[in-house]
Design a protein around this motif. Structure first.
Motif, PDB file in Angstrom:
ATOM      1  N   MET A   1       0.727  -1.280   0.144  1.00  0.00           N
ATOM      2  CA  MET A   1      -0.009  -0.073  -0.081  1.00  0.00           C
ATOM      3  C   MET A   1       0.930   1.221  -0.056  1.00  0.00           C
ATOM      4  N   THR A   2       0.778   2.101  -0.854  1.00  0.00           N
ATOM      5  CA  THR A   2       1.494   3.390  -0.917  1.00  0.00           C
ATOM      6  C   THR A   2       0.913   4.441  -0.070  1.00  0.00           C
ATOM      7  N   GLU A   3       1.527   5.493   0.293  1.00  0.00           N
ATOM      8  CA  GLU A   3       1.105   6.297   0.968  1.00  0.00           C
ATOM      9  C   GLU A   3      -0.199   7.406   0.453  1.00  0.00           C
ATOM     10  N   ASP A   4      -0.227   7.204  -0.965  1.00  0.00           N
ATOM     11  CA  ASP A   4      -1.263   7.964  -1.446  1.00  0.00           C
ATOM     12  C   ASP A   4      -2.534   7.335  -1.183  1.00  0.00           C
ATOM     13  N   ASN A   5      -2.661   6.162  -0.931  1.00  0.00           N
ATOM     14  CA  ASN A   5      -4.112   5.606  -0.497  1.00  0.00           C
ATOM     15  C   ASN A   5      -4.542   5.744   1.045  1.00  0.00           C
ATOM     16  N   LYS A   6      -3.417   6.369   1.959  1.00  0.00           N
ATOM     17  CA  LYS A   6      -3.643   6.592   3.020  1.00  0.00           C
ATOM     18  C   LYS A   6      -4.859   7.554   3.208  1.00  0.00           C
ATOM     19  N   PRO A   7      -5.982   7.199   4.124  1.00  0.00           N
ATOM     20  CA  PRO A   7      -6.980   8.215   4.394  1.00  0.00           C
ATOM     21  C   PRO A   7      -6.283   9.488   4.828  1.00  0.00           C
ATOM     22  N   VAL A   8      -6.968  10.780   4.503  1.00  0.00           N
ATOM     23  CA  VAL A   8      -6.530  12.093   5.015  1.00  0.00           C
ATOM     24  C   VAL A   8      -7.116  12.246   6.249  1.00  0.00           C
ATOM     25  N   GLU A   9      -6.379  12.623   7.296  1.00  0.00           N
ATOM     26  CA  GLU A   9      -7.112  13.129   8.604  1.00  0.00           C
ATOM     27  C   GLU A   9      -7.474  14.482   8.440  1.00  0.00           C
ATOM     28  N   SER A  10      -8.869  14.743   8.777  1.00  0.00           N
ATOM     29  CA  SER A  10      -9.331  16.066   8.629  1.00  0.00           C
ATOM     30  C   SER A  10      -9.140  16.649   9.869  1.00  0.00           C
ATOM     31  N   LEU A  11      -8.913  18.186   9.558  1.00  0.00           N
ATOM     32  CA  LEU A  11      -8.472  19.200  10.631  1.00  0.00           C
ATOM     33  C   LEU A  11      -9.793  19.723  11.314  1.00  0.00           C
ATOM     34  N   LEU A  12     -10.910  19.358  10.522  1.00  0.00           N
ATOM     35  CA  LEU A  12     -12.169  19.802  10.787  1.00  0.00           C
ATOM     36  C   LEU A  12     -13.082  18.688  11.663  1.00  0.00           C
ATOM     37  N   PRO A  13     -13.679  19.010  12.487  1.00  0.00           N
ATOM     38  CA  PRO A  13     -14.526  17.821  13.609  1.00  0.00           C
ATOM     39  C   PRO A  13     -15.956  17.443  12.636  1.00  0.00           C
ATOM     40  N   TYR A  14     -15.727  16.798  11.540  1.00  0.00           N
ATOM     41  CA  TYR A  14     -16.909  16.601  10.911  1.00  0.00           C
ATOM     42  C   TYR A  14     -17.818  15.542  11.565  1.00  0.00           C
ATOM     43  N   ASP A  15     -17.079  14.675  12.144  1.00  0.00           N
ATOM     44  CA  ASP A  15     -17.747  13.590  12.944  1.00  0.00           C
ATOM     45  C   ASP A  15     -18.757  14.231  14.058  1.00  0.00           C
ATOM     46  N   ARG A  16     -18.036  15.087  14.844  1.00  0.00           N
ATOM     47  CA  ARG A  16     -18.955  15.816  15.947  1.00  0.00           C
ATOM     48  C   ARG A  16     -20.116  16.461  15.198  1.00  0.00           C
ATOM     49  N   TRP A  17     -19.712  17.398  14.328  1.00  0.00           N
ATOM     50  CA  TRP A  17     -20.747  18.227  13.523  1.00  0.00           C
ATOM     51  C   TRP A  17     -21.897  17.211  13.005  1.00  0.00           C
ATOM     52  N   THR A  18     -21.734  16.015  12.676  1.00  0.00           N
ATOM     53  CA  THR A  18     -22.745  15.302  11.962  1.00  0.00           C
ATOM     54  C   THR A  18     -23.417  14.778  13.253  1.00  0.00           C
ATOM     55  N   GLU A  19     -22.783  14.330  14.312  1.00  0.00           N
ATOM     56  CA  GLU A  19     -23.695  13.697  15.419  1.00  0.00           C
ATOM     57  C   GLU A  19     -24.358  14.997  16.249  1.00  0.00           C
ATOM     58  N   ASP A  20     -23.930  16.100  16.192  1.00  0.00           N
ATOM     59  CA  ASP A  20     -24.727  17.144  16.637  1.00  0.00           C
ATOM     60  C   ASP A  20     -25.883  17.400  16.064  1.00  0.00           C
ATOM     61  N   ALA A  21     -25.936  17.479  14.576  1.00  0.00           N
ATOM     62  CA  ALA A  21     -26.983  17.923  13.627  1.00  0.00           C
ATOM     63  C   ALA A  21     -27.923  16.701  13.855  1.00  0.00           C
ATOM     64  N   MET A  22     -27.553  15.284  13.861  1.00  0.00           N
ATOM     65  CA  MET A  22     -28.557  14.139  13.926  1.00  0.00           C
ATOM     66  C   MET A  22     -28.986  14.335  15.505  1.00  0.00           C
ATOM     67  N   ARG A  23     -28.344  14.610  16.555  1.00  0.00           N
ATOM     68  CA  ARG A  23     -29.205  14.761  17.931  1.00  0.00           C
ATOM     69  C   ARG A  23     -30.025  15.927  17.971  1.00  0.00           C
ATOM     70  N   GLU A  24     -29.878  16.985  17.075  1.00  0.00           N
ATOM     71  CA  GLU A  24     -30.698  18.186  16.833  1.00  0.00           C
ATOM     72  C   GLU A  24     -32.056  17.744  16.340  1.00  0.00           C
ATOM     73  N   VAL A  25     -31.943  16.848  15.572  1.00  0.00           N
ATOM     74  CA  VAL A  25     -33.188  16.113  14.793  1.00  0.00           C
ATOM     75  C   VAL A  25     -34.124  15.501  16.032  1.00  0.00           C
ATOM     76  N   ALA A  26     -33.523  14.731  16.744  1.00  0.00           N
ATOM     77  CA  ALA A  26     -34.143  14.012  17.869  1.00  0.00           C
ATOM     78  C   ALA A  26     -34.823  15.109  18.683  1.00  0.00           C
TER      79      ALA A  26
END
Length: 184
Positions: A1-26
């Motif tokens: 596996m080359t380094e080009d296939n390695k997932p990029v780590e986000s510097l933005l908290p998309y996971d937390r933002w997505t969970e907050d948005a789903m929690r708001e729906v509830a």
């Protein structure tokens, strides 16, 4: 596996933002139900951590469900409120015919489910807050059964689920069915 296939780590908290948005729906669904009641056949299953700081439930429920519990908001609940400023959800329910008020921190919610429309949301940050120490201590479910004078005690007792793996409980088996008129 080359380094080009390695997932990029986000510097933005998309996971937390997505969970907050789903929690708001509830929370919006709970707000609506608190203000207007549940429309049609909608009903909610709320799963939450009972070991979360700020939780307020009767001691017998805390003893029986030391980590996680699921309640059903359907026919018999009252004073359902969402207080975003304090970060709390509160509702009145009956357990075995005994009324109780539950106060649940919003951050303690691990799941929301409306089976009528098959909308389900999971909140991993609350699930990961504590790790179960054994399978016997894993999530349990409690259902606030439909309590009417006609409810048979066995049906009300069967609505409380014994400890075991987390599960969603269907109360359809305990509902009275209308008498059929002759044919098939």
């Amino acid at each position: 596996m080359t380094e080009d296939n390695k997932p990029v780590e986000s510097l933005l908290p998309y996971d937390r933002w997505t969970e907050d948005a789903m929690r708001e729906v509830a929370l919006q669904a709970l707000d609506y139900a608190g203000a207007h009641g549940l429309p049609g056949e909608h009903h909610f299953y709320l799963t939450f951590r009972t070991d979360h700081p700020g939780i307020s439930i009767p001691s017998h429920l805390k003893a029986r469900y030391p980590e996680e519990m699921t309640i059903v908001l359907q026919h018999q609940f009252w004073d359902l409120k969402v207080d975003r400023a304090r970060g709390l959800i509160s509702a009145g329910l009956s357990f075995g015919g005994v009324p109780a008020t539950l106060v649940i921190p919003i951050s303690a919610l691990t799941a929301f489910w409306d089976p009528y429309v098959r909308v389900g949301l999971r909140f991993p940050s609350a699930e990961a807050a504590t790790v179960p120490t054994s399978e016997a201590e894993e999530a349990s479910a409690v259902s606030a059964a439909e309590q009417t004078p006609d409810t048979e005690p066995a049906a009300a007792a069967a609505a409380v689920v014994e400890e075991g793996p987390a599960q969603v409980v269907s109360l359809d088996a305990f509902r009275r069915r209308p008498a059929r008129d002759g044919g098939a």
